[in-house]
Design a protein around this motif. Structure first.
Motif, short mmCIF file in Angstrom:
data_model
loop_
_atom_site.label_atom_id
_atom_site.label_comp_id
_atom_site.label_asym_id
_atom_site.label_seq_id
_atom_site.Cartn_x
_atom_site.Cartn_y
_atom_site.Cartn_z
N ARG A 1 40.43 43.16 43.35
CA ARG A 1 41.61 42.49 42.79
C ARG A 1 42.08 41.44 43.80
NH1 ARG A 1 47.41 45.49 41.56
NH2 ARG A 1 48.65 43.61 41.54
N ILE A 2 42.29 40.24 43.30
CA ILE A 2 42.74 39.15 44.17
C ILE A 2 44.13 38.71 43.72
CG2 ILE A 2 42.14 36.94 45.21
CD1 ILE A 2 39.37 37.19 44.06
N SER A 3 45.05 38.62 44.68
CA SER A 3 46.39 38.10 44.40
C SER A 3 46.62 36.85 45.22
CB SER A 3 47.45 39.13 44.77
OG SER A 3 47.42 40.20 43.87
N PHE A 4 47.11 35.81 44.57
CA PHE A 4 47.38 34.54 45.26
C PHE A 4 48.88 34.22 45.18
CE2 PHE A 4 43.20 34.16 43.27
CZ PHE A 4 42.40 33.64 44.28
N ARG A 5 49.43 33.74 46.27
CA ARG A 5 50.80 33.23 46.26
C ARG A 5 50.83 31.94 47.06
NH1 ARG A 5 50.61 36.93 43.38
NH2 ARG A 5 52.07 38.65 43.08
N ASP B 1 44.71 27.18 39.89
CA ASP B 1 43.39 26.62 39.59
C ASP B 1 42.28 27.40 40.30
OD1 ASP B 1 44.46 25.64 41.96
OD2 ASP B 1 43.35 23.77 41.90
N VAL B 2 42.57 27.89 41.50
CA VAL B 2 41.57 28.69 42.21
C VAL B 2 41.40 30.04 41.49
CG1 VAL B 2 41.05 29.92 44.37
CG2 VAL B 2 41.87 27.55 44.42
N ALA B 3 42.52 30.64 41.04
CA ALA B 3 42.43 31.89 40.28
C ALA B 3 41.60 31.68 39.01
CB ALA B 3 43.83 32.40 39.93
N VAL B 4 41.85 30.56 38.34
CA VAL B 4 41.12 30.26 37.10
C VAL B 4 39.63 30.09 37.39
CG1 VAL B 4 40.82 28.53 35.27
CG2 VAL B 4 43.12 29.32 35.86
N SER B 5 39.32 29.46 38.53
CA SER B 5 37.90 29.25 38.87
C SER B 5 37.19 30.58 39.12
CB SER B 5 37.76 28.33 40.09
OG SER B 5 38.07 29.03 41.28
N LEU B 6 37.97 31.64 39.31
CA LEU B 6 37.40 32.99 39.47
C LEU B 6 37.68 33.84 38.23
CD1 LEU B 6 38.51 33.40 43.19
CD2 LEU B 6 36.15 33.18 42.41
N ASN B 7 37.88 33.17 37.10
CA ASN B 7 38.14 33.81 35.81
C ASN B 7 39.47 34.55 35.74
OD1 ASN B 7 35.71 32.94 34.68
ND2 ASN B 7 34.63 34.62 35.73
N GLY B 8 40.41 34.18 36.57
CA GLY B 8 41.74 34.78 36.51
C GLY B 8 42.73 33.79 35.92
N GLY B 9 44.00 33.96 36.28
CA GLY B 9 45.02 33.06 35.74
C GLY B 9 46.37 33.41 36.32
N LYS C 1 36.23 36.87 50.57
CA LYS C 1 37.15 36.23 51.52
C LYS C 1 36.65 34.82 51.88
CE LYS C 1 36.73 37.04 55.86
NZ LYS C 1 36.50 37.86 57.03
N ASN C 2 35.35 34.73 52.20
CA ASN C 2 34.80 33.42 52.57
C ASN C 2 34.85 32.43 51.42
OD1 ASN C 2 34.25 34.36 55.13
ND2 ASN C 2 32.19 35.09 54.57
N ILE C 3 34.56 32.93 50.23
CA ILE C 3 34.58 32.06 49.05
C ILE C 3 36.00 31.51 48.84
CG2 ILE C 3 34.40 32.05 46.51
CD1 ILE C 3 32.08 34.14 46.85
N VAL C 4 36.98 32.42 48.94
CA VAL C 4 38.38 32.01 48.71
C VAL C 4 38.81 31.02 49.79
CG1 VAL C 4 40.76 32.84 48.72
CG2 VAL C 4 39.02 34.10 47.43
N ALA C 5 38.49 31.32 51.06
CA ALA C 5 38.89 30.42 52.15
C ALA C 5 38.30 29.03 51.92
CB ALA C 5 38.42 30.99 53.50
N GLU C 6 37.04 28.99 51.50
CA GLU C 6 36.35 27.73 51.25
C GLU C 6 37.03 26.94 50.12
OE1 GLU C 6 33.98 24.77 51.93
OE2 GLU C 6 34.10 26.55 53.21
N LYS C 7 37.46 27.65 49.09
CA LYS C 7 38.08 26.97 47.94
C LYS C 7 39.38 26.25 48.31
CE LYS C 7 36.16 29.71 44.13
NZ LYS C 7 35.62 28.67 43.21
#
Ligand code: 5GP
Ligand code: MN
Length: 347
Positions: free
Chosen positions: A295-299, A308-316, A335-341
């Motif tokens: 589970r990924i949470s972004f703030r 947009d990053v959440a959407v690129s990982l099929n979230g929203g 983690k690396n994928i998210v940091a890169e994005k």
């Protein structure tokens, strides 16, 4: 309900449209006899609070109203009067009720997928479907929508809808959950949509009997020791990227085991990383028990977008608060994928 002019999939772009869609929703509710109210999996304060506010309002008119959810009520919302009436979905008991409802209200979520198990009977029901929500990009499943993407919370929209019903009384039992909905979705009145109008709304709710001191205390000062220990694990292992503007916290199964914490205990963790000096974006990655899902949470702070990053990982979700779930990728790799994005957007 044949003679009511329903909107279909329509976002309320202006205050006038919102008002008119609220008035139509009131008409729809007043005609309904058997009502189902539901919301998303892992319900938060806005989900539970909006559902209970609706529940008490609808009880004035309908023969029967039931809140039916995929997930249980989190312990820190159990103090809300009426939360004990919320049904944890059971197909054998609830399908008949949902299928034969004449109105289904879906609140604080904009697609039936995030209703999880409740989604199927909702989709199969011939009931009129009313969507009340503030997330971007709603899916087209409802007959009528009160969708205001600028609203602080779904609770705020429910309040506006009830206040279009001149003479409606908001009882203390309804005021408290609506206050809780708005308080939790605004980060206790700190996020950008906290303005004079919002304070006027909560002023009305307090006048109707919501007690701000006890509601805050019940929701936020109830952290179990195990959750505090888990938060410690998250801080110990956190990493900062891009000039310490991005904070990523990781919680693996071993952290949950060591602190004896539950998955629900991470609620509210990611926000706390935003209080670090210079941090513009915070991310929490949490492994799911007996599953390869993460589970990924972004703030993010105002001026930075994470959706947009959440959407690129099929979230929203929202521009500044969103989430996603990924499967089959190791957590360090995620983690690396998210940091890169986020590389390009943080100086
Ligand atoms: P949280 O980080 O608290 O789980 O979620 C924050 C926001 O992101 C919520 O408002 C929710 O709507 C959205 N969100 C969280 N997880 C998902 C997901 O897996 N899919 C989608 N579409 N939205 C999510
Ligand atoms: Mn919400």
């Amino acid at each position: 309900m044949n003679n009511i002019k329903m909107s279909g999939l329509k976002i309320s772009e202006t205050a006038e449209e919102l008002k008119s869609n609220c008035q139509i929703a009131v008409e729809i509710i007043k005609k309904a006899k058997r009502v189902t109210v539901t919301s998303h999996r892992n319900p938060d304060g806005d989900a539970i609070g909006s559902e209970l506010g609706l529940y008490y309002y609808i009880k004035n008119f309908a023969e029967e109203v039931r809140i039916i959810n995929h997930s249980h009520v989190p312990y820190n919302y159990e103090f809300l009067v009426g939360s004990e009436d919320i049904y944890l979905y059971d197909a054998a008991r609830d399908d008949e009720y949902i299928l034969n409802s004449d109105l289904i209200i879906v609140a604080d979520v904009n697609d039936t997928y995030r209703l999880q198990s409740v989604g199927e009977p909702v989709r199969n029901s011939r009931a009129v479907k009313l969507l009340i929500d503030h997330h971007l990009a709603p899916k087209d499943f409802a007959d009528h929508c009160i969708v205001d993407c600028e609203a602080s919370s779904t609770g705020e929209i429910v309040w506006k809808m009830i206040r279009e019903d001149v003479g409606a009384i908001i009882s203390p039992e309804a005021a408290a959950p609506l206050y809780a909905a708005i308080m939790t979705d605004t980060g206790s009145f700190r996020y950008p949509r906290t303005d004079a109008e919002l304070h006027a709304i909560v002023s009305d709710l307090i006048a109707c009997g919501a007690d701000p001191v006890s509601i805050y205390d019940n929701i936020f000062n109830r952290m179990p020791v195990r959750a505090m220990r888990l938060l410690g694990e998250a801080y110990t292992g956190m990493e900062l990227f891009h000039g310490e503007q991005l904070c990523i916290m990781i919680l693996k199964n071993e952290h949950f085991d060591r602190s004896k914490a539950e998955r629900d205990d991470v609620e509210g963790f990611v926000e706390t990383a935003m209080s670090m000096n210079g941090v513009k974006i915070a991310v929490l990655l949490a492994e799911k028990k007996n599953s390869d899902e993460i589970r990924i949470s972004f703030r993010s702070k105002a001026d930075y977008e994470v959706r947009d990053v959440a959407v690129s990982l099929n979230g929203g979700g929202h521009k500044q608060a969103s989430g996603a779930r990924v499967s089959g990728i190791a957590i360090e790799e995620v983690k690396n994928i998210v940091a890169e994005k986020f590389a390009g957007r943080l100086k």
